[in-house]
Design an enzyme around this catalytic site. Structure first.
Site, mmCIF file in Angstrom:
data_model
loop_
_atom_site.group_PDB
_atom_site.id
_atom_site.type_symbol
_atom_site.label_atom_id
_atom_site.label_comp_id
_atom_site.label_asym_id
_atom_site.label_seq_id
_atom_site.Cartn_x
_atom_site.Cartn_y
_atom_site.Cartn_z
ATOM 1 N N ASP A 1 -6.691 -3.438 11.075
ATOM 2 C CA ASP A 1 -5.556 -2.523 11.223
ATOM 3 C C ASP A 1 -5.580 -1.944 12.638
ATOM 4 O O ASP A 1 -6.611 -1.977 13.322
ATOM 5 C CB ASP A 1 -5.668 -1.400 10.170
ATOM 6 N N CYS B 1 0.814 -1.210 0.000
ATOM 7 C CA CYS B 1 0.000 0.000 0.000
ATOM 8 C C CYS B 1 0.853 1.269 0.000
ATOM 9 O O CYS B 1 2.046 1.227 0.301
ATOM 10 C CB CYS B 1 -0.916 -0.004 1.225
HETATM 11 O O1 LIG Z 1 -0.715 4.924 5.042
HETATM 12 C C1 LIG Z 1 -1.429 5.904 5.241
HETATM 13 O O2 LIG Z 1 -0.958 7.043 5.231
HETATM 14 C C2 LIG Z 1 -2.898 5.742 5.506
HETATM 15 C C3 LIG Z 1 -3.638 6.851 5.833
HETATM 16 C C4 LIG Z 1 -4.989 6.753 6.068
HETATM 17 C C5 LIG Z 1 -5.619 5.535 5.989
HETATM 18 C C6 LIG Z 1 -4.899 4.391 5.680
HETATM 19 C C7 LIG Z 1 -3.538 4.473 5.439
HETATM 20 N N1 LIG Z 1 -2.792 3.335 5.171
HETATM 21 C C8 LIG Z 1 -3.205 2.035 5.549
HETATM 22 O O3 LIG Z 1 -2.768 1.796 6.872
HETATM 23 C C9 LIG Z 1 -2.590 0.418 7.065
HETATM 24 C C10 LIG Z 1 -1.415 0.107 7.948
HETATM 25 O O4 LIG Z 1 -0.242 0.703 7.554
HETATM 26 P P1 LIG Z 1 1.142 0.528 8.383
HETATM 27 O O5 LIG Z 1 1.716 -0.809 8.001
HETATM 28 O O6 LIG Z 1 0.818 0.573 9.832
HETATM 29 O O7 LIG Z 1 1.977 1.644 7.926
HETATM 30 C C11 LIG Z 1 -2.569 -0.212 5.673
HETATM 31 O O8 LIG Z 1 -3.762 -0.959 5.563
HETATM 32 C C12 LIG Z 1 -2.623 0.927 4.710
HETATM 33 O O9 LIG Z 1 -3.514 0.629 3.657
#
Ligand SMILES: O=C(O)c1ccccc1N[C@@H]1O[C@H](COP(=O)(O)O)[C@@H](O)[C@H]1O
Length: 212
Positions: free
Chosen positions: A127, A6
């Site tokens: 998440d 992502c």
């Molecule tokens: O990554 C971002 O900036 C974000 C912002 C708002 C909503 C979702 C976002 N990302 C998602 O967050 C999770 C976990 O990410 P991490 O591994 O903790 O960095 C993932 O599902 C992204 O799609």
């Protein structure tokens, strides 16, 4: 197990992901407050790329989500805010793209409240709950998933990194509905720019664990 990477937006970086990592899904973040935000001027170059695209939205309007689905040819819509089951139902009547509902985990999960989403979503995604909604780089306590009551598949997310692989594989043996992982901030050189070598190492390690 499926891999979603992502928070990407640079064409060269995405081409390397496709050629070298062969990820199943690539996430584009359409939340304006995210440091990984993808602006509309990227639409033309990202339209035809050879990986399934997931659009990540936080409390966005139906009209805007559907507009982005067309503009970026999104195969899936990841709803990462407080979207109600009623909202997801209405969206499902207007798109053939998959709908993924994110469940932000702080402590226990109220499984009954998730049941209303079941007819409309292709999968759930769990998440870590944070004020910024996502991209925190923090894990939640995965033991809350041990009582997952549905047949529907889900993705695991929140601070996953190479060191997480053994535990992910163990969790999948325990809960087969865990069908994939979502990788984000722990694999970055800068916001929106992924480290391809780190991603390759993660995938190799995951494949070797799955063979056990
Ligand atoms: O990554 C971002 O900036 C974000 C912002 C708002 C909503 C979702 C976002 N990302 C998602 O967050 C999770 C976990 O990410 P991490 O591994 O903790 O960095 C993932 O599902 C992204 O799609």
């Amino acid at each position: 197990m499926e891999i979603k990477v992502c928070g990407m937006r640079e064409l060269g970086n995405i081409q390397s992901l496709i050629a070298e990592v062969k990820a199943d899904w690539m996430g584009l973040i359409f939340y304006p407050k995210s440091p990984r935000y993808v602006s509309e001027d990227r639409a033309t170059e990202l339209k035809g790329i050879a990986v399934k695209k997931v659009g990540v939205f936080v409390n966005e309007t139906e009209v805007e989500i559907l507009r982005k689905v067309g503009l970026f040819q999104l195969s899936a819509i990841q709803l990462h805010g407080n979207e109600s089951a009623e909202f997801v139902k209405k969206l499902s009547e207007q798109t053939t793209s998959e709908l993924w509902k994110v469940i932000s985990v702080s402590e226990k999960i109220d499984w009954k409240s998730l049941a209303a989403y079941l007819p409309y979503v292709s999968k759930f995604l769990f998440d870590t709950a944070t004020k910024a909604h996502g991209g925190s780089g923090r894990k939640f306590d995965w033991s809350v998933l041990e009582t997952y009551p549905f047949d529907k598949g889900f993705l695991l997310s929140g601070g996953l990194d190479e060191e997480s692989v053994e535990e992910i594989a163990a969790l999948q043996r325990q809960i087969p509905q865990l069908e994939g992982v979502d990788l984000n901030s722990k694999f970055e050189d800068a916001p929106g720019l992924k480290n391809i070598e780190k991603l390759k190492k993660f995938k190799q390690k995951l494949l070797s664990q799955e063979a056990i």
